[in-house]
Design a protein around this motif. Sequence first.
Motif, PDB file in Angstrom:
ATOM      1  N   MET A 198       0.822  -1.202   0.000  1.00  0.00           N
ATOM      2  CA  MET A 198       0.000   0.000   0.000  1.00  0.00           C
ATOM      3  C   MET A 198       0.861   1.259   0.000  1.00  0.00           C
ATOM      4  N   SER A 199       2.048   1.147   0.545  1.00  0.00           N
ATOM      5  CA  SER A 199       2.835   2.371   0.729  1.00  0.00           C
ATOM      6  C   SER A 199       4.039   2.400  -0.191  1.00  0.00           C
ATOM      7  N   GLU A 200       4.481   3.601  -0.462  1.00  0.00           N
ATOM      8  CA  GLU A 200       5.660   3.758  -1.311  1.00  0.00           C
ATOM      9  C   GLU A 200       6.925   3.688  -0.462  1.00  0.00           C
ATOM     10  N   THR A 201       7.080   4.705   0.397  1.00  0.00           N
ATOM     11  CA  THR A 201       8.243   4.677   1.288  1.00  0.00           C
ATOM     12  C   THR A 201       7.749   4.635   2.723  1.00  0.00           C
ATOM     13  N   ARG A 202       8.555   4.084   3.585  1.00  0.00           N
ATOM     14  CA  ARG A 202       8.168   3.955   4.988  1.00  0.00           C
ATOM     15  C   ARG A 202       8.166   5.310   5.665  1.00  0.00           C
ATOM     16  N   ILE A 203       7.103   5.597   6.361  1.00  0.00           N
ATOM     17  CA  ILE A 203       6.996   6.835   7.127  1.00  0.00           C
ATOM     18  C   ILE A 203       7.555   6.589   8.521  1.00  0.00           C
ATOM     19  N   ARG A 204       8.479   7.436   8.908  1.00  0.00           N
ATOM     20  CA  ARG A 204       9.133   7.193  10.196  1.00  0.00           C
ATOM     21  C   ARG A 204       8.587   8.087  11.305  1.00  0.00           C
ATOM     22  N   ASN A 205       8.105   9.240  10.961  1.00  0.00           N
ATOM     23  CA  ASN A 205       7.576  10.129  11.994  1.00  0.00           C
ATOM     24  C   ASN A 205       6.571  11.117  11.420  1.00  0.00           C
ATOM     25  N   MET A 206       6.069  11.953  12.275  1.00  0.00           N
ATOM     26  CA  MET A 206       5.011  12.863  11.870  1.00  0.00           C
ATOM     27  C   MET A 206       5.492  13.873  10.837  1.00  0.00           C
ATOM     28  N   GLU A 207       6.763  14.212  10.941  1.00  0.00           N
ATOM     29  CA  GLU A 207       7.369  15.138   9.991  1.00  0.00           C
ATOM     30  C   GLU A 207       7.218  14.602   8.567  1.00  0.00           C
ATOM     31  N   GLU A 208       7.644  13.352   8.382  1.00  0.00           N
ATOM     32  CA  GLU A 208       7.581  12.742   7.059  1.00  0.00           C
ATOM     33  C   GLU A 208       6.142  12.551   6.602  1.00  0.00           C
ATOM     34  N   PHE A 209       5.302  12.202   7.557  1.00  0.00           N
ATOM     35  CA  PHE A 209       3.903  12.002   7.188  1.00  0.00           C
ATOM     36  C   PHE A 209       3.258  13.311   6.758  1.00  0.00           C
ATOM     37  N   ALA A 210       3.615  14.376   7.460  1.00  0.00           N
ATOM     38  CA  ALA A 210       3.083  15.687   7.105  1.00  0.00           C
ATOM     39  C   ALA A 210       3.509  16.055   5.693  1.00  0.00           C
ATOM     40  N   ALA A 211       4.755  15.797   5.378  1.00  0.00           N
ATOM     41  CA  ALA A 211       5.262  16.085   4.038  1.00  0.00           C
ATOM     42  C   ALA A 211       4.494  15.275   2.997  1.00  0.00           C
ATOM     43  N   ALA A 212       4.255  14.014   3.306  1.00  0.00           N
ATOM     44  CA  ALA A 212       3.578  13.135   2.361  1.00  0.00           C
ATOM     45  C   ALA A 212       2.123  13.543   2.126  1.00  0.00           C
ATOM     46  N   SER A 213       1.519  14.131   3.138  1.00  0.00           N
ATOM     47  CA  SER A 213       0.111  14.507   2.991  1.00  0.00           C
ATOM     48  C   SER A 213      -0.041  15.960   2.562  1.00  0.00           C
ATOM     49  N   GLY A 214       1.059  16.665   2.447  1.00  0.00           N
ATOM     50  CA  GLY A 214       0.989  18.048   1.989  1.00  0.00           C
ATOM     51  C   GLY A 214       0.426  19.006   3.011  1.00  0.00           C
ATOM     52  N   VAL A 215       0.620  18.697   4.246  1.00  0.00           N
ATOM     53  CA  VAL A 215       0.111  19.524   5.331  1.00  0.00           C
ATOM     54  C   VAL A 215       1.269  19.695   6.319  1.00  0.00           C
ATOM     55  N   SER A 216       1.230  20.759   7.080  1.00  0.00           N
ATOM     56  CA  SER A 216       2.330  20.973   8.018  1.00  0.00           C
ATOM     57  C   SER A 216       2.233  20.035   9.216  1.00  0.00           C
ATOM     58  N   ARG A 217       3.362  19.807   9.852  1.00  0.00           N
ATOM     59  CA  ARG A 217       3.379  18.875  10.965  1.00  0.00           C
ATOM     60  C   ARG A 217       2.459  19.298  12.112  1.00  0.00           C
ATOM     61  N   PRO A 218       2.532  20.552  12.578  1.00  0.00           N
ATOM     62  CA  PRO A 218       1.613  20.955  13.649  1.00  0.00           C
ATOM     63  C   PRO A 218       0.144  20.747  13.303  1.00  0.00           C
ATOM     64  N   THR A 219      -0.190  20.898  12.047  1.00  0.00           N
ATOM     65  CA  THR A 219      -1.578  20.651  11.649  1.00  0.00           C
ATOM     66  C   THR A 219      -1.919  19.178  11.790  1.00  0.00           C
ATOM     67  N   VAL A 220      -0.984  18.339  11.391  1.00  0.00           N
ATOM     68  CA  VAL A 220      -1.203  16.911  11.550  1.00  0.00           C
ATOM     69  C   VAL A 220      -1.355  16.586  13.032  1.00  0.00           C
ATOM     70  N   SER A 221      -0.498  17.190  13.833  1.00  0.00           N
ATOM     71  CA  SER A 221      -0.584  16.989  15.276  1.00  0.00           C
ATOM     72  C   SER A 221      -1.963  17.375  15.789  1.00  0.00           C
ATOM     73  N   LYS A 222      -2.415  18.515  15.287  1.00  0.00           N
ATOM     74  CA  LYS A 222      -3.734  18.996  15.683  1.00  0.00           C
ATOM     75  C   LYS A 222      -4.813  17.997  15.281  1.00  0.00           C
ATOM     76  N   TYR A 223      -4.679  17.467  14.091  1.00  0.00           N
ATOM     77  CA  TYR A 223      -5.650  16.498  13.605  1.00  0.00           C
ATOM     78  C   TYR A 223      -5.750  15.291  14.521  1.00  0.00           C
ATOM     79  N   PHE A 224      -4.599  14.774  14.925  1.00  0.00           N
ATOM     80  CA  PHE A 224      -4.625  13.569  15.747  1.00  0.00           C
ATOM     81  C   PHE A 224      -5.207  13.832  17.134  1.00  0.00           C
ATOM     82  N   ASN A 225      -5.093  15.042  17.578  1.00  0.00           N
ATOM     83  CA  ASN A 225      -5.668  15.361  18.882  1.00  0.00           C
ATOM     84  C   ASN A 225      -7.155  15.651  18.797  1.00  0.00           C
ATOM     85  N   ASP A 226      -7.603  16.033  17.630  1.00  0.00           N
ATOM     86  CA  ASP A 226      -9.033  16.251  17.428  1.00  0.00           C
ATOM     87  C   ASP A 226      -9.305  16.469  15.943  1.00  0.00           C
TER      88      ASP A 226
END
Lengths: 341, 341
Positions: free
Chosen positions: B1-29
């Motif tokens: 399912m995945s192309e490259t392994r995501i190691r942390n929120m930083e990389e995931f944020a990059a992959a989703s085209g959103v900033s890391r703090p926003t991703v953090s915010k998403y996971f909290n609510d």
Amino acid sequence: MSETRIRNMEEFAAASGVSRPTVSKYFNDPDSVRPKTRARIEDALERYDYRPNIFAMNQNRKLTKNVGIVVPYLADPFFAEIARTLEQACIAAGYTPVLYSAHGEPDLENDILDSLRSLKPAGVLLAPLGRLSDRAAIEKFCGDVPTVLFDSSIRDLGLAFVGSDNPQFSRLMVDYLCRSGEPPCFFEMKTPANPNANRRRQGYIAAMEALGHAPHIVQVPGEGWAFEEIGLREGLAALDAGRFDTDTVLCSNDRLAIGFLTACYERGLKVGRGSDCHIRVAGHDDHPFSRYTCPPLTTVAQDYDSISRHAVETLFRALEGQETPHEVTLFEGKLVMRDSA
Amino acid sequence: MSETRIRNMEEFAAASGVSRPTVSKYFNDPDSVRPKTRARIEDALERYDYRPNIFAMNQNRKLTKNVGIVVPYLADPFFAEIARTLEQACIAAGYTPVLYSAHGEPDLENDILDSLRSLKPAGVLLAPLGRLSDRAAIEKFCGDVPTVLFDSSIRDLGLAFVGSDNPQFSRLMVDYLCRSGEPPCFFEMKTPANPNANRRRQGYIAAMEALGHAPHIVQVPGEGWAFEEIGLREGLAALDAGRFDTDTVLCSNDRLAIGFLTACYERGLKVGRGSDCHIRVAGHDDHPFSRYTCPPLTTVAQDYDSISRHAVETLFRALEGQETPHEVTLFEGKLVMRDSA
DNA sequence: ATAAAAAGTTTTCGCGCGTAAACTTTTGAA
DNA sequence: TTCAAAAGTTTACGCGCGAAAACTTTTTAT
């Protein structure tokens, strides 16, 4: 007891007169520091009630001191008892047990494995749901985390399997029942959740044939983990339909037997081995409540203690680096003669 | 399912085209971000199987999303059932339940509270051991962590208490037993672990006196949580000593009654309300196995569902900031008429 | 169209600890 | 006494994320 509140390992190290990395070393293995140093740390430990932050501890560690314990159905006192023994053994070995129950639901079992993965446990003791388990998911999990399976095995997954010699259970009981009365029929669910049920049936068939009797299996419908309910409802139906051609019924497990005893009661059948009795009933497991049925249930006792002890030992041996091939350990059952058969 | 392994929120944020703090915010609510942003994150969530590191998450948070569930004795299916309901409710509310059992041991209860504290739980649902609990320790804990007590109350500790109206239970049963036969005596342990036992005794006495009968209490020795064993052993002793001056026995709880039923069986006493019966036996709780005793046990059903639901709701309401005074909620029991009385 | 509000971004800081490397002290035995 | 090994210390870095502040963009309302 304390003068000032300790907020972190830095402050605690200062208070105990030891450097922080040494304190860190102590918490990971108290024996790794000099006795004198250890004494100073433990001295400070009594003056202040400092405890390392477990989240910070585990963050940078690839492996934690957590051990996952997963059972398929915690409302079954059998698993509750096993879980208790396993927990104690883990604590004694310096690990932190975390208990999960799949509550009979395959989806939940998968969810548990998922959240267990993010706990970075040192190892896992897993009793799978059985037939309904997601084999692929469990296989993948066993590849990632050192896992010892117990109670119900799935092929040769995991580091090892620890359970009961189920065919021996049935053989033991069939032998006893045959020499003390009529040969038994075997009462079970058609599609049992637990693979042990199949091995018990096979053991029953083999034992009957070895004694020159024709095996007779009464299979009833029923899904899930409400065994007592199934034993009662389908026991009534089977009794009314005259499906038993013998006065001796060997149930696949004690919970089914408990329900079946109630069915017998409702039909006015006196259970036991006395001359005034109509039917004999026996089970497998030595469920915690089997002693308290009316009449008390004759059954084959699982060796709870040995199973849980050996599962834990096997896991810890593997964690300490000793690579061993997949080993299967089966414990024998003991006949528990009570009044029902 | 995945192309490259995501190691942390930083990389995931990059992959989703959103900033890391926003991703953090998403996971909290998840509702705190724009629907469009949320969609992008959840899209990436399906392509990569990233999950935030729970240890890093919880490290900087004063409060986690963990909810502790503590029961006194998990091998009792009653608590296993309650625990299941509570777990599900927590998951549904987006929290992570962590289950503990004191296994009947006060020391272990204290250890659990200790390790629970370091879990920084948002709240705790606690059913204390009762009489053997370390009141000071629990009081201190309740001061530190938002805690809802259930099943057995300790003074007015915690945010709230949710349980059963035990005197009502006994009144209900006494009324029924008196109008259908001889007034009952009350069978209980001398020093019950659970304070509910005392309220039931008081309810029994009050109900008997209200009906103009003299209460008669049969107290037997016995410590710990092996109620069935005590019910059997001491039931036999009490029967043999002729301590029952009525043919109707109301047991303090179902597990005691289960043991007592076995005692009756062993002494050849037929239990039930038929004219050919020698004795009537009733209990309290509607224990999961009470339906399957022989005869099935007449009892007063605890409202499992309401208790666990209300306990969870109360806790979450408090966690969402609504300061409420200590409130006590007691649910009524329902008479469950079966064949034993 | 325009301002105000809402949402997202960037930047920066810090949580509490593990871990590794290089250095210093203590220990115990010759 | 001497010296090598063991243990402890210092220094430095990083883990993966939460959180706050200041800034920028998008949405909503007028």
